[in-house]
Design a protein around this motif. Structure first.
Motif, PDB file in Angstrom:
ATOM      1  N   GLU A  63      35.654  36.640  55.203  1.00  0.00           N
ATOM      2  CA  GLU A  63      35.423  35.274  54.743  1.00  0.00           C
ATOM      3  C   GLU A  63      36.740  34.607  54.406  1.00  0.00           C
ATOM      4  O   GLU A  63      37.417  34.979  53.452  1.00  0.00           O
ATOM      5  CB  GLU A  63      34.516  35.285  53.505  1.00  0.00           C
ATOM      6  CG  GLU A  63      33.113  35.779  53.777  1.00  0.00           C
ATOM      7  CD  GLU A  63      32.332  34.823  54.662  1.00  0.00           C
ATOM      8  OE1 GLU A  63      32.647  33.624  54.641  1.00  0.00           O
ATOM      9  OE2 GLU A  63      31.420  35.271  55.358  1.00  0.00           O
ATOM     10  N   GLU A 111      38.941  31.489  52.956  1.00  0.00           N
ATOM     11  CA  GLU A 111      38.742  30.421  51.996  1.00  0.00           C
ATOM     12  C   GLU A 111      38.599  29.097  52.749  1.00  0.00           C
ATOM     13  O   GLU A 111      39.074  28.957  53.875  1.00  0.00           O
ATOM     14  CB  GLU A 111      39.935  30.355  51.034  1.00  0.00           C
ATOM     15  CG  GLU A 111      40.057  31.571  50.135  1.00  0.00           C
ATOM     16  CD  GLU A 111      38.926  31.675  49.147  1.00  0.00           C
ATOM     17  OE1 GLU A 111      38.521  30.644  48.603  1.00  0.00           O
ATOM     18  OE2 GLU A 111      38.434  32.798  48.938  1.00  0.00           O
ATOM     19  N   ARG A 124      44.882  33.015  52.956  1.00  0.00           N
ATOM     20  CA  ARG A 124      43.883  33.396  51.966  1.00  0.00           C
ATOM     21  C   ARG A 124      42.602  33.856  52.659  1.00  0.00           C
ATOM     22  O   ARG A 124      42.129  33.231  53.597  1.00  0.00           O
ATOM     23  CB  ARG A 124      43.586  32.206  51.053  1.00  0.00           C
ATOM     24  CG  ARG A 124      44.746  31.791  50.181  1.00  0.00           C
ATOM     25  CD  ARG A 124      44.586  30.384  49.676  1.00  0.00           C
ATOM     26  NE  ARG A 124      43.344  30.219  48.929  1.00  0.00           N
ATOM     27  CZ  ARG A 124      42.722  29.055  48.778  1.00  0.00           C
ATOM     28  NH1 ARG A 124      43.199  27.965  49.341  1.00  0.00           N
ATOM     29  NH2 ARG A 124      41.610  28.989  48.072  1.00  0.00           N
ATOM     30  N   ARG A 148      38.789  36.471  51.803  1.00  0.00           N
ATOM     31  CA  ARG A 148      38.030  37.240  50.826  1.00  0.00           C
ATOM     32  C   ARG A 148      37.189  38.254  51.573  1.00  0.00           C
ATOM     33  O   ARG A 148      36.282  37.892  52.331  1.00  0.00           O
ATOM     34  CB  ARG A 148      37.141  36.364  49.947  1.00  0.00           C
ATOM     35  CG  ARG A 148      36.408  37.224  48.908  1.00  0.00           C
ATOM     36  CD  ARG A 148      35.573  36.465  47.929  1.00  0.00           C
ATOM     37  NE  ARG A 148      34.963  37.413  47.003  1.00  0.00           N
ATOM     38  CZ  ARG A 148      35.538  37.887  45.908  1.00  0.00           C
ATOM     39  NH1 ARG A 148      36.750  37.465  45.595  1.00  0.00           N
ATOM     40  NH2 ARG A 148      34.932  38.761  45.141  1.00  0.00           N
ATOM     41  N   ASP A 171      35.057  41.694  50.667  1.00  0.00           N
ATOM     42  CA  ASP A 171      34.551  42.525  49.581  1.00  0.00           C
ATOM     43  C   ASP A 171      34.937  43.993  49.795  1.00  0.00           C
ATOM     44  O   ASP A 171      35.107  44.443  50.937  1.00  0.00           O
ATOM     45  CB  ASP A 171      33.033  42.388  49.477  1.00  0.00           C
ATOM     46  CG  ASP A 171      32.616  41.014  48.957  1.00  0.00           C
ATOM     47  OD1 ASP A 171      33.424  40.386  48.252  1.00  0.00           O
ATOM     48  OD2 ASP A 171      31.482  40.586  49.273  1.00  0.00           O
ATOM     49  N   GLU A 199      41.850  41.635  44.233  1.00  0.00           N
ATOM     50  CA  GLU A 199      41.269  41.343  42.938  1.00  0.00           C
ATOM     51  C   GLU A 199      41.066  42.637  42.153  1.00  0.00           C
ATOM     52  O   GLU A 199      41.092  43.730  42.703  1.00  0.00           O
ATOM     53  CB  GLU A 199      39.910  40.641  43.089  1.00  0.00           C
ATOM     54  CG  GLU A 199      39.992  39.186  43.413  1.00  0.00           C
ATOM     55  CD  GLU A 199      38.627  38.527  43.396  1.00  0.00           C
ATOM     56  OE1 GLU A 199      37.609  39.259  43.359  1.00  0.00           O
ATOM     57  OE2 GLU A 199      38.571  37.289  43.426  1.00  0.00           O
ATOM     58  N   ALA A 207      38.260  43.337  45.906  1.00  0.00           N
ATOM     59  CA  ALA A 207      38.214  42.481  47.094  1.00  0.00           C
ATOM     60  C   ALA A 207      39.627  42.148  47.562  1.00  0.00           C
ATOM     61  O   ALA A 207      40.533  41.923  46.751  1.00  0.00           O
ATOM     62  CB  ALA A 207      37.453  41.198  46.789  1.00  0.00           C
ATOM     63  N   VAL A 259      42.042  39.521  48.852  1.00  0.00           N
ATOM     64  CA  VAL A 259      42.025  38.061  48.701  1.00  0.00           C
ATOM     65  C   VAL A 259      43.215  37.368  49.348  1.00  0.00           C
ATOM     66  O   VAL A 259      43.275  36.144  49.373  1.00  0.00           O
ATOM     67  CB  VAL A 259      41.939  37.653  47.214  1.00  0.00           C
ATOM     68  CG1 VAL A 259      40.586  38.048  46.639  1.00  0.00           C
ATOM     69  CG2 VAL A 259      43.082  38.260  46.394  1.00  0.00           C
TER      70      VAL A 259
END
Length: 258
Positions: free
Chosen positions: A50, A52, A95, A97, A99, A138, A226, A228
């Protein structure tokens, strides 16, 4: 405003500001031309990754530092990104993301014509490298030491961003053997994994496929949070020298269903 102790009221070093791969910084940024380049188009962040909103490769200039020249093109018939530094340090970052359960593989390549003679990724005063691939993660910042909490506060004061919980860098070291994990002398939230050592494989394309989770667990001794941010960085500001390198496309795969 919190008054920081005198030992922290100093310009942030480039290796710490590189942690800005985690978010959208307040320091000046150039419009992205790298995302639209052939190199940028080949740098896929993976099915299931994913990005940003409006994420793209962004050249992040570092306060008080001369900027590295990043120029997409071709080298030895490959899509490549030239990074050329003259006593400079800056970051090209993206950037994302992903998980923890979806973390899988990181694929990248680089070509380095020569080492930085006086560089040492384990020393504050000579922490330069012709190539770095950087991953930011993160995590639970309440576990920061007092020093790292202060560094995070300093970063927020200077940039408006939180320091990532953990940052893993892949580097080329002058002397330490491949596989060595070097803890940053400034904060243990940055760990550097040596992929190449010495001059033996200079001036050729080297291709890598890394298990993100396994590398993080080996470097930090815990499971990753995650992912990031992803970045590349070439720096020669501490040694006041000149260096250059080429990066191939950066690709991330995930274990998320397609």
């Amino acid at each position: 405003m919190t008054l920081l102790p005198a030992r922290f009221r100093l310009p942030l070093p480039a290796a710490l500001i590189a942690l800005l791969v985690a978010g959208c910084a307040t320091t000046p940024r150039e419009p992205s031309s790298w995302t639209e380049s052939a190199w940028g188009q080949a740098s896929r962040l993976g099915s299931g990754a994913e990005a940003e909103p409006d994420a793209q490769w962004v050249h992040q200039r570092l306060p008080g530092k001369a900027a590295v020249l990043f120029a997409p093109g071709r080298e030895d018939g490959r899509e490549a990104l030239l990074a050329k530094s003259d006593s400079a340090a800056s970051v090209l970052r993206h950037r994302v993301r992903i998980d923890p359960a979806d973390l899988d593989r990181l694929r990248f390549s680089w070509k380095v014509p020569q080492l930085i003679a006086d560089a040492d990724v384990g020393r504050k005063d000579s922490d330069d490298s012709p190539v770095r691939v950087i991953l930011a993660f993160e995590g639970d910042r309440s576990r920061f030491s007092a020093r790292d909490a202060m560094l995070s506060e300093l970063m927020r004061a200077v940039t408006g961003e939180e320091m990532p919980y953990a940052t893993l860098m892949y580097v080329w070291c002058n002397k330490r053997p491949p596989g060595t994990v070097v803890t940053s002398p400034r904060t243990d939230r940055i760990r550097k994994m040596v992929l190449e050592s010495g001059p033996g494989r200079l001036n050729q394309w080297l291709d890598y496929e890394r298990d993100i989770r396994a590398d993080f667990e080996r470097a930090f001794g815990e499971a990753p949070g995650a992912l990031v941010g992803i970045a590349i960085m070439t720096d020669s500001d501490n040694t006041r020298s000149a260096t250059k390198a080429w990066y191939g496309p950066v690709r991330v795969t995930t274990s998320a269903p397609r």
